[in-house]
Design a protein around this motif. Structure first.
Motif, PDB file in Angstrom:
ATOM      1  N   THR A 195      12.423  -8.723 100.474  1.00 38.55           N
ATOM      2  CA  THR A 195      14.048  -8.771 100.356  1.00 38.55           C
ATOM      3  C   THR A 195      13.481  -8.775  98.829  1.00 38.55           C
ATOM      4  OG1 THR A 195      13.910 -10.795 101.453  1.00 38.55           O
ATOM      5  CG2 THR A 195      15.410 -11.146  99.664  1.00 38.55           C
ATOM      6  N   VAL A 196      14.702  -8.018  97.958  1.00 37.79           N
ATOM      7  CA  VAL A 196      14.291  -7.106  96.925  1.00 37.79           C
ATOM      8  C   VAL A 196      15.736  -7.238  96.316  1.00 37.79           C
ATOM      9  CG1 VAL A 196      12.036  -5.724  97.405  1.00 37.79           C
ATOM     10  CG2 VAL A 196      14.583  -4.805  97.468  1.00 37.79           C
ATOM     11  N   CYS A 197      16.003  -7.482  94.944  1.00 41.76           N
ATOM     12  CA  CYS A 197      16.858  -7.212  94.362  1.00 41.76           C
ATOM     13  C   CYS A 197      17.616  -5.463  94.242  1.00 41.76           C
ATOM     14  CB  CYS A 197      17.151  -7.314  92.970  1.00 41.76           C
ATOM     15  SG  CYS A 197      16.318  -9.375  92.573  1.00 41.76           S
ATOM     16  N   HIS A 198      16.549  -4.465  94.791  1.00 45.35           N
ATOM     17  CA  HIS A 198      17.199  -2.876  94.718  1.00 45.35           C
ATOM     18  C   HIS A 198      16.671  -2.615  96.083  1.00 45.35           C
ATOM     19  CE1 HIS A 198      18.314   1.037  93.864  1.00 45.35           C
ATOM     20  NE2 HIS A 198      16.782   1.279  93.592  1.00 45.35           N
ATOM     21  N   PRO A 217       8.248  -7.032  93.090  1.00 45.32           N
ATOM     22  CA  PRO A 217       8.687  -7.456  94.227  1.00 45.32           C
ATOM     23  C   PRO A 217      10.291  -7.191  94.219  1.00 45.32           C
ATOM     24  CG  PRO A 217       7.284  -8.595  93.480  1.00 45.32           C
ATOM     25  CD  PRO A 217       7.126  -8.164  92.182  1.00 45.32           C
ATOM     26  N   SER A 218      10.491  -6.576  92.832  1.00 47.96           N
ATOM     27  CA  SER A 218      12.381  -7.144  93.066  1.00 47.96           C
ATOM     28  C   SER A 218      12.951  -5.316  92.563  1.00 47.96           C
ATOM     29  CB  SER A 218      13.297  -7.180  91.568  1.00 47.96           C
ATOM     30  OG  SER A 218      11.624  -6.588  90.111  1.00 47.96           O
ATOM     31  N   GLY A 219      11.985  -4.700  93.593  1.00 47.36           N
ATOM     32  CA  GLY A 219      12.175  -3.297  93.090  1.00 47.36           C
ATOM     33  C   GLY A 219      12.899  -2.262  92.211  1.00 47.36           C
ATOM     34  N   VAL A 220      12.919  -3.529  91.306  1.00 46.11           N
ATOM     35  CA  VAL A 220      12.951  -2.887  89.232  1.00 46.11           C
ATOM     36  C   VAL A 220      11.753  -2.980  88.303  1.00 46.11           C
ATOM     37  CG1 VAL A 220      15.028  -2.301  89.667  1.00 46.11           C
ATOM     38  CG2 VAL A 220      14.606  -4.332  89.093  1.00 46.11           C
ATOM     39  N   VAL A 221      11.183  -2.055  88.043  1.00 46.50           N
ATOM     40  CA  VAL A 221      10.519  -2.956  86.150  1.00 46.50           C
ATOM     41  C   VAL A 221      11.968  -2.551  85.482  1.00 46.50           C
ATOM     42  CG1 VAL A 221       9.249  -1.589  84.989  1.00 46.50           C
ATOM     43  CG2 VAL A 221       9.088  -1.046  87.576  1.00 46.50           C
ATOM     44  N   LEU A 227       8.983   6.426  76.655  1.00 44.02           N
ATOM     45  CA  LEU A 227       8.393   6.876  78.324  1.00 44.02           C
ATOM     46  C   LEU A 227       9.587   5.804  78.833  1.00 44.02           C
ATOM     47  CD1 LEU A 227       6.395   8.306  79.596  1.00 44.02           C
ATOM     48  CD2 LEU A 227       5.192   6.969  79.805  1.00 44.02           C
ATOM     49  N   PHE A 228       9.630   5.244  78.767  1.00 42.96           N
ATOM     50  CA  PHE A 228      10.654   4.518  79.592  1.00 42.96           C
ATOM     51  C   PHE A 228      12.178   4.844  79.507  1.00 42.96           C
ATOM     52  CE2 PHE A 228      14.434   0.914  80.535  1.00 42.96           C
ATOM     53  CZ  PHE A 228      13.154   0.385  81.905  1.00 42.96           C
ATOM     54  N   GLU A 229      12.269   5.632  78.680  1.00 42.83           N
ATOM     55  CA  GLU A 229      13.787   5.922  78.368  1.00 42.83           C
ATOM     56  C   GLU A 229      13.874   7.109  79.041  1.00 42.83           C
ATOM     57  OE1 GLU A 229      16.835   5.329  76.102  1.00 42.83           O
ATOM     58  OE2 GLU A 229      15.995   3.073  77.203  1.00 42.83           O
ATOM     59  N   ALA A 230      12.842   7.888  79.513  1.00 45.45           N
ATOM     60  CA  ALA A 230      12.820   9.423  80.138  1.00 45.45           C
ATOM     61  C   ALA A 230      12.634   9.295  81.835  1.00 45.45           C
ATOM     62  CB  ALA A 230      10.904   9.686  80.076  1.00 45.45           C
ATOM     63  N   PHE A 231      11.943   7.793  82.056  1.00 44.48           N
ATOM     64  CA  PHE A 231      12.013   7.129  83.711  1.00 44.48           C
ATOM     65  C   PHE A 231      13.717   6.905  83.366  1.00 44.48           C
ATOM     66  CE2 PHE A 231       7.502   7.892  84.011  1.00 44.48           C
ATOM     67  CZ  PHE A 231       7.424   8.111  84.820  1.00 44.48           C
ATOM     68  N   ASP A 232      14.101   6.183  83.026  1.00 38.36           N
ATOM     69  CA  ASP A 232      15.513   5.744  83.318  1.00 38.36           C
ATOM     70  C   ASP A 232      16.372   6.538  83.337  1.00 38.36           C
ATOM     71  OD1 ASP A 232      17.664   3.742  83.498  1.00 38.36           O
ATOM     72  OD2 ASP A 232      17.662   2.553  81.612  1.00 38.36           O
ATOM     73  N   VAL A 285      14.255   0.603  85.847  1.00 40.89           N
ATOM     74  CA  VAL A 285      13.547   1.591  86.145  1.00 40.89           C
ATOM     75  C   VAL A 285      13.272   1.979  87.770  1.00 40.89           C
ATOM     76  CG1 VAL A 285      11.374   3.338  86.895  1.00 40.89           C
ATOM     77  CG2 VAL A 285      12.410   3.232  84.391  1.00 40.89           C
ATOM     78  N   SER A 286      14.234   2.349  88.882  1.00 39.41           N
ATOM     79  CA  SER A 286      13.532   1.630  89.792  1.00 39.41           C
ATOM     80  C   SER A 286      12.933   2.860  91.049  1.00 39.41           C
ATOM     81  CB  SER A 286      15.050   2.520  91.081  1.00 39.41           C
ATOM     82  OG  SER A 286      15.767   3.803  90.998  1.00 39.41           O
ATOM     83  N   PHE A 287      12.605   2.586  91.831  1.00 39.66           N
ATOM     84  CA  PHE A 287      11.340   2.816  92.851  1.00 39.66           C
ATOM     85  C   PHE A 287      11.900   4.667  92.771  1.00 39.66           C
ATOM     86  CE2 PHE A 287      10.153   4.871  96.618  1.00 39.66           C
ATOM     87  CZ  PHE A 287       8.265   5.083  96.461  1.00 39.66           C
ATOM     88  N   GLU A 288      13.444   4.853  93.314  1.00 39.87           N
ATOM     89  CA  GLU A 288      13.707   6.833  92.691  1.00 39.87           C
ATOM     90  C   GLU A 288      13.651   6.832  91.924  1.00 39.87           C
ATOM     91  OE1 GLU A 288      16.754   4.174  96.023  1.00 39.87           O
ATOM     92  OE2 GLU A 288      15.336   3.446  93.990  1.00 39.87           O
ATOM     93  N   ASP A 289      13.926   6.172  90.352  1.00 39.96           N
ATOM     94  CA  ASP A 289      13.713   6.982  89.390  1.00 39.96           C
ATOM     95  C   ASP A 289      11.588   7.754  89.224  1.00 39.96           C
ATOM     96  OD1 ASP A 289      16.370   6.641  88.438  1.00 39.96           O
ATOM     97  OD2 ASP A 289      16.120   4.264  87.535  1.00 39.96           O
ATOM     98  N   PHE A 290      11.781   6.486  89.468  1.00 38.56           N
ATOM     99  CA  PHE A 290       9.768   6.407  89.391  1.00 38.56           C
ATOM    100  C   PHE A 290       9.720   7.816  89.998  1.00 38.56           C
ATOM    101  CE2 PHE A 290       5.505   4.391  89.924  1.00 38.56           C
ATOM    102  CZ  PHE A 290       5.448   4.533  88.709  1.00 38.56           C
TER     103      PHE A 290
END
Length: 231
Positions: free
Chosen positions: A46-49, A80-84, A109-114, A121-126
């Motif tokens: 059960t996640v937000c993303h 657990p929410s599916g995003v950082v 670094l966050f901007e580069a992943f986002d 940052v979602s799992f896909e982004d990561f």
């Protein structure tokens, strides 16, 4: 301790040790049994993303099914929410630099992943980012590094952008350098960076100049190879 010359390397590369530490923080070296299925996790969590399906992610990245299982398990445990969000990302980095301030560098670094620029940052982004950093070609990795330091994404790196980068590295690592860096050190490193990279002396470094200069630097090429066997 990190030498002053080493800071120029960091200005070109994503910090290898930090990437490994982030992977460890997310538990990405956890062993997953053959019977475990990331597909089941996608269905039951059960996640937000909710991430893309495993098969699609496998097609879009250079990770195997097993590796994606490990990556997802670790990511889900920490997020657990599916995003950082950026604050969580900064918190992770701050643990490795308790006597420094890693906030600015973590932001870059966050901007580069986002890649979607939605503040998370979602799992896909990561996974897409890690796929380039860990499994991409040299050109792929250099393009990713260039994008990290091209702060306004206009296709070139200015001295002002590199100064922001150098100051963030100084804030993060400065107390651990030897000899201790002076206040003018960031500017000196910016000038050194541009002497090496700005081949036509127009005051900016383009992606072509960046890649050409890096490919001619034996130390940078050797450092890039350190990424090959992280996971």
């Amino acid at each position: 301790m990190l030498s002053l010359d080493g800071l120029e390397m960091i200005a070109v590369l994503v910090v290898m040790g930090l990437i490994v530490k982030v992977l460890e923080q997310f538990g990405l070296f956890e062993v997953v049994g053959e019977e475990d299925s990331v597909e089941d996790d996608f269905e039951l969590s059960t996640v937000c993303h909710r991430p893309e399906g495993l098969d699609k992610l496998q097609e879009q990245t250079k990770f195997t099914k097993k590796e994606l299982q490990v990556l997802y398990r670790g990511f889900k445990n920490e997020c657990p929410s599916g995003v950082v969000n950026e604050e969580t990302f900064k918190t992770i980095y701050s643990k490795f630099f308790p006597q420094g301030d890693s906030g600015a560098y973590a932001h870059f670094l966050f901007e580069a992943f986002d890649t979607n620029k939605n503040g998370s940052v979602s799992f896909e982004d990561f996974v897409f980012g890690l796929s380039i950093i860990l499994r991409g070609t040299i050109n792929d990795r250099l393009n990713w590094a260039f994008n990290l330091y091209d702060l306004n994404k206009d296709g070139c790196i200015t001295k002002e952008e590199m100064m922001d980068i150098m100051k963030s590295i100084y804030d993060m690592m400065g107390k651990y350098t030897y000899p201790c860096m002076q206040d003018e050190a960031p500017r000196e490193h910016v000038e050194s960076f541009f002497q090496k990279m700005d081949r036509n002396n127009d005051g900016v470094v383009t992606i072509d100049e960046f890649i050409e200069s890096c490919q001619k630097d034996e130390n940078i090429m050797q450092s890039m190879q350190l990424f090959d066997n992280v996971i």
